[in-house]
Write a protein that holds these residues in place. Structure first.
Motif, PDB file in Angstrom:
ATOM      1  N   ASP A 220       0.816  -1.221   0.000  1.00 23.92           N
ATOM      2  CA  ASP A 220       0.000   0.000   0.000  1.00 23.92           C
ATOM      3  C   ASP A 220       0.847   1.267   0.000  1.00 23.92           C
ATOM      4  O   ASP A 220       0.319   2.375  -0.168  1.00 23.92           O
ATOM      5  CB  ASP A 220      -0.931   0.019   1.217  1.00 23.92           C
ATOM      6  N   GLY A 221       2.149   1.089   0.187  1.00 27.92           N
ATOM      7  CA  GLY A 221       3.029   2.255   0.183  1.00 27.92           C
ATOM      8  C   GLY A 221       4.339   1.972   0.889  1.00 27.92           C
ATOM      9  O   GLY A 221       4.341   1.464   2.009  1.00 27.92           O
ATOM     10  N   ALA A 222       5.441   2.274   0.226  1.00 28.47           N
ATOM     11  CA  ALA A 222       6.768   2.080   0.815  1.00 28.47           C
ATOM     12  C   ALA A 222       7.670   3.208   0.352  1.00 28.47           C
ATOM     13  O   ALA A 222       7.703   3.551  -0.841  1.00 28.47           O
ATOM     14  CB  ALA A 222       7.347   0.728   0.396  1.00 28.47           C
ATOM     15  N   ASN A 223       8.392   3.809   1.290  1.00 28.42           N
ATOM     16  CA  ASN A 223       9.323   4.888   0.973  1.00 28.42           C
ATOM     17  C   ASN A 223      10.714   4.322   0.730  1.00 28.42           C
ATOM     18  O   ASN A 223      11.191   3.463   1.488  1.00 28.42           O
ATOM     19  CB  ASN A 223       9.383   5.899   2.114  1.00 28.42           C
ATOM     20  N   ILE A 224      11.366   4.815  -0.321  1.00 26.96           N
ATOM     21  CA  ILE A 224      12.701   4.305  -0.643  1.00 26.96           C
ATOM     22  C   ILE A 224      13.661   5.449  -0.952  1.00 26.96           C
ATOM     23  O   ILE A 224      13.264   6.533  -1.379  1.00 26.96           O
ATOM     24  CB  ILE A 224      12.668   3.329  -1.840  1.00 26.96           C
ATOM     25  N   TYR A 225      14.935   5.160  -0.699  1.00 20.67           N
ATOM     26  CA  TYR A 225      16.024   6.030  -1.115  1.00 20.67           C
ATOM     27  C   TYR A 225      16.761   5.354  -2.282  1.00 20.67           C
ATOM     28  O   TYR A 225      16.855   4.126  -2.329  1.00 20.67           O
ATOM     29  CB  TYR A 225      17.021   6.250   0.027  1.00 20.67           C
ATOM     30  N   ILE A 226      17.306   6.166  -3.183  1.00 23.11           N
ATOM     31  CA  ILE A 226      18.118   5.654  -4.280  1.00 23.11           C
ATOM     32  C   ILE A 226      19.497   6.288  -4.210  1.00 23.11           C
ATOM     33  O   ILE A 226      19.631   7.511  -4.192  1.00 23.11           O
ATOM     34  CB  ILE A 226      17.481   5.946  -5.653  1.00 23.11           C
TER      35      ILE A 226
ATOM     36  N   ASN B  94       7.662   4.673  -3.288  1.00 21.65           N
ATOM     37  CA  ASN B  94       7.768   6.130  -3.376  1.00 21.65           C
ATOM     38  C   ASN B  94       9.198   6.573  -3.087  1.00 21.65           C
ATOM     39  O   ASN B  94       9.735   6.317  -1.999  1.00 21.65           O
ATOM     40  CB  ASN B  94       6.820   6.790  -2.368  1.00 21.65           C
ATOM     41  N   VAL B  95       9.837   7.208  -4.065  1.00 20.72           N
ATOM     42  CA  VAL B  95      11.216   7.678  -3.892  1.00 20.72           C
ATOM     43  C   VAL B  95      11.198   8.997  -3.123  1.00 20.72           C
ATOM     44  O   VAL B  95      10.701  10.009  -3.617  1.00 20.72           O
ATOM     45  CB  VAL B  95      11.910   7.870  -5.249  1.00 20.72           C
ATOM     46  N   ILE B  96      11.757   8.977  -1.911  1.00 24.34           N
ATOM     47  CA  ILE B  96      11.763  10.210  -1.116  1.00 24.34           C
ATOM     48  C   ILE B  96      13.011  11.051  -1.353  1.00 24.34           C
ATOM     49  O   ILE B  96      13.018  12.253  -1.108  1.00 24.34           O
ATOM     50  CB  ILE B  96      11.572   9.927   0.393  1.00 24.34           C
ATOM     51  N   ASP B  97      14.083  10.421  -1.876  1.00 22.53           N
ATOM     52  CA  ASP B  97      15.260  11.194  -2.273  1.00 22.53           C
ATOM     53  C   ASP B  97      16.187  10.292  -3.072  1.00 22.53           C
ATOM     54  O   ASP B  97      16.179   9.069  -2.907  1.00 22.53           O
ATOM     55  CB  ASP B  97      16.004  11.753  -1.063  1.00 22.53           C
ATOM     56  N   ARG B  98      16.961  10.900  -3.923  1.00 25.62           N
ATOM     57  CA  ARG B  98      17.994  10.198  -4.675  1.00 25.62           C
ATOM     58  C   ARG B  98      19.194  11.118  -4.804  1.00 25.62           C
ATOM     59  O   ARG B  98      19.051  12.308  -5.117  1.00 25.62           O
ATOM     60  CB  ARG B  98      17.495   9.763  -6.054  1.00 25.62           C
TER      61      ARG B  98
ATOM     62  N   GLY C 253      28.097   6.129   3.100  1.00 21.55           N
ATOM     63  CA  GLY C 253      27.889   6.186   4.542  1.00 21.55           C
ATOM     64  C   GLY C 253      27.525   7.582   5.000  1.00 21.55           C
ATOM     65  O   GLY C 253      26.617   7.770   5.819  1.00 21.55           O
ATOM     66  N   ASN C 254      28.229   8.570   4.447  1.00 22.59           N
ATOM     67  CA  ASN C 254      27.933   9.963   4.804  1.00 22.59           C
ATOM     68  C   ASN C 254      26.546  10.375   4.314  1.00 22.59           C
ATOM     69  O   ASN C 254      25.800  11.062   5.024  1.00 22.59           O
ATOM     70  CB  ASN C 254      28.991  10.884   4.207  1.00 22.59           C
ATOM     71  N   LEU C 255      26.200   9.944   3.090  1.00 23.67           N
ATOM     72  CA  LEU C 255      24.892  10.280   2.543  1.00 23.67           C
ATOM     73  C   LEU C 255      23.781   9.646   3.375  1.00 23.67           C
ATOM     74  O   LEU C 255      22.779  10.303   3.698  1.00 23.67           O
ATOM     75  CB  LEU C 255      24.806   9.804   1.086  1.00 23.67           C
ATOM     76  N   MET C 256      23.969   8.386   3.752  1.00 23.91           N
ATOM     77  CA  MET C 256      22.951   7.702   4.548  1.00 23.91           C
ATOM     78  C   MET C 256      22.793   8.378   5.906  1.00 23.91           C
ATOM     79  O   MET C 256      21.679   8.532   6.413  1.00 23.91           O
ATOM     80  CB  MET C 256      23.332   6.232   4.723  1.00 23.91           C
ATOM     81  N   THR C 257      23.905   8.793   6.487  1.00 23.80           N
ATOM     82  CA  THR C 257      23.853   9.501   7.772  1.00 23.80           C
ATOM     83  C   THR C 257      23.046  10.783   7.647  1.00 23.80           C
ATOM     84  O   THR C 257      22.246  11.127   8.529  1.00 23.80           O
ATOM     85  CB  THR C 257      25.281   9.803   8.266  1.00 23.80           C
TER      86      THR C 257
ATOM     87  N   ALA D 226      13.330   1.022   2.258  1.00 23.25           N
ATOM     88  CA  ALA D 226      14.330   0.361   1.410  1.00 23.25           C
ATOM     89  C   ALA D 226      15.346   1.367   0.898  1.00 23.25           C
ATOM     90  O   ALA D 226      15.057   2.566   0.769  1.00 23.25           O
ATOM     91  CB  ALA D 226      13.649  -0.333   0.228  1.00 23.25           C
ATOM     92  N   VAL D 227      16.543   0.858   0.612  1.00 23.89           N
ATOM     93  CA  VAL D 227      17.608   1.636  -0.030  1.00 23.89           C
ATOM     94  C   VAL D 227      18.055   0.852  -1.256  1.00 23.89           C
ATOM     95  O   VAL D 227      18.529  -0.281  -1.135  1.00 23.89           O
ATOM     96  CB  VAL D 227      18.803   1.865   0.912  1.00 23.89           C
ATOM     97  N   LEU D 228      17.884   1.448  -2.430  1.00 22.51           N
ATOM     98  CA  LEU D 228      18.310   0.823  -3.676  1.00 22.51           C
ATOM     99  C   LEU D 228      19.588   1.520  -4.139  1.00 22.51           C
ATOM    100  O   LEU D 228      19.595   2.739  -4.341  1.00 22.51           O
ATOM    101  CB  LEU D 228      17.234   0.956  -4.754  1.00 22.51           C
ATOM    102  N   SER D 229      20.655   0.746  -4.297  1.00 20.39           N
ATOM    103  CA  SER D 229      21.963   1.314  -4.632  1.00 20.39           C
ATOM    104  C   SER D 229      22.415   0.840  -6.009  1.00 20.39           C
ATOM    105  O   SER D 229      22.207  -0.319  -6.375  1.00 20.39           O
ATOM    106  CB  SER D 229      23.012   0.910  -3.598  1.00 20.39           C
ATOM    107  N   ASN D 230      23.086   1.730  -6.720  1.00 17.35           N
ATOM    108  CA  ASN D 230      23.606   1.385  -8.044  1.00 17.35           C
ATOM    109  C   ASN D 230      24.747   0.377  -7.995  1.00 17.35           C
ATOM    110  O   ASN D 230      25.096  -0.203  -9.028  1.00 17.35           O
ATOM    111  CB  ASN D 230      24.101   2.643  -8.772  1.00 17.35           C
TER     112      ASN D 230
END
Length: 315
Positions: free
Chosen positions: A152-158, A188-192, A203-207, A218-222
């Motif tokens: 129904d909805g999930a927020n993710i970072y890329i 739903n991508v909340i930031d990339r 690590g710095n970006l995730m912090t 979720a975190v999807l990484s290249n």
């Protein structure tokens, strides 16, 4: 593991190398990268088992100008062929022109040159098809989130690689294409942002993301290095990895260890050694005057905790 490549061409290259010595110049984008180290060693190991084949391997240190100088130096020294892992895939026209004007065969490896569809006859590209990589990772994340009841909805970072790099561009597009599917549009991508393939930068970006206080699933990484940096930052912040889906790409040894530890959910095997050996196959064949396909692809494969054991000695 799979090594898809030019069977007939490889045999021709082996015979050609026996006929006379061949010197191949290799310019790597950088040495300080786990995946590219495996790729580089794939070439070195293959050459070590062949009579009369010598590799001259240079580190471009992520500097486009340095890499172009290396290519020009290879041409001036009379190498039989050149292999390039490009620093910047948008700068490859000048590299192709430098080699073509001197009649020296050139093979790009791993990173797709911007002129891949207009390569001269004695040039080729050996890699894996990036349309597969991000698609496999993102679709598996979609399925895992659904299985956790978050349909129904999930927020993710890329986390993106270097923005000048074709692989980063394509993998991010793959993520977006999967998210655009009816089955996965609950994501739903909340930031990339880019972390430049780097574990430390990730690590710095995730912090920084954690400091925002936004809830995410979720975190999807290249790539794997950035996924590992994100994991380290989350664990340092006391986040249980059971509560977050994390994906990477490359199936490096560090990533597979993280998967076995229960920290990484998904990665995608990219055959680094196979790409390296395949690039050398192609370079030797071109140096021998043989015809080589302009694009040679080594398949990607999805890696999950269920099949991780099959890949522990692959990269």
């Amino acid at each position: 593991m799979k090594k898809t490549l030019l069977a007939a061409t490889a045999a021709t290259a082996l015979m050609a190398s026996a006929a006379h010595s061949q010197n191949i110049g290799v310019s790597m984008a950088l040495f300080d990268d786990n995946f590219l180290t495996v790729l580089r060693n794939g070439m070195i190991d293959m050459a070590a088992g062949m009579d009369g084949v010598t590799l001259q391997v240079e580190d471009a240190q992520n500097d486009v100008a340095r890499q172009l100088d290396q290519i020009n130096n290879f041409v001036a020294s009379g190498v039989d062929a050149i292999i390039v892992n490009p620093v910047d895939t948008s700068a490859t026209v000048a590299m192709s022109n430098a080699a073509a004007s001197a009649g020296v065969p050139l093979v790009y490896v791993n990173r797709q040159p911007i002129n891949v569809d207009e390569l001269p006859e004695n040039q080729a590209f050996v890699a894996s098809n990036e349309i597969e990589s991000g698609t496999l990772a993102a679709f598996e994340a979609c399925k895992l989130l659904r299985a956790e009841g978050k349909g129904d909805g999930a927020n993710i970072y890329i986390m993106m690689g270097e923005l000048s790099n074709q692989a980063a561009i394509q993998r991010t597009k793959d993520f977006d294409d999967v998210i655009g599917m009816d089955m996965c549009n609950f994501m739903n991508v909340i930031d990339r942002q880019t972390a430049n393939w780097s574990r430390d930068e990730a690590g710095n970006l995730m912090t920084n993301w954690l400091s925002s206080g936004d809830q995410f699933d979720a975190v999807l990484s290249n790539n794997d290095e950035m996924a590992l940096g994100a994991i380290q930052a989350m664990k340092a912040a006391g986040i249980s990895m059971e509560d977050v889906i994390v994906t990477g790409i490359d199936a490096t040894q560090d990533a597979l260890a993280a998967m076995q530890a229960g920290d990484l959910n998904v990665t995608v095997f990219q055959n680094a050694a196979g790409q390296g050996a395949g690039a050398l196959d192609a370079a030797l064949a071109l140096a021998a005057g043989e015809t080589v396909a302009s694009k040679v692809y080594v398949p990607f494969e999805l890696v999950t905790p269920d099949n991780v054991g099959d890949f522990l000695s692959a990269n």
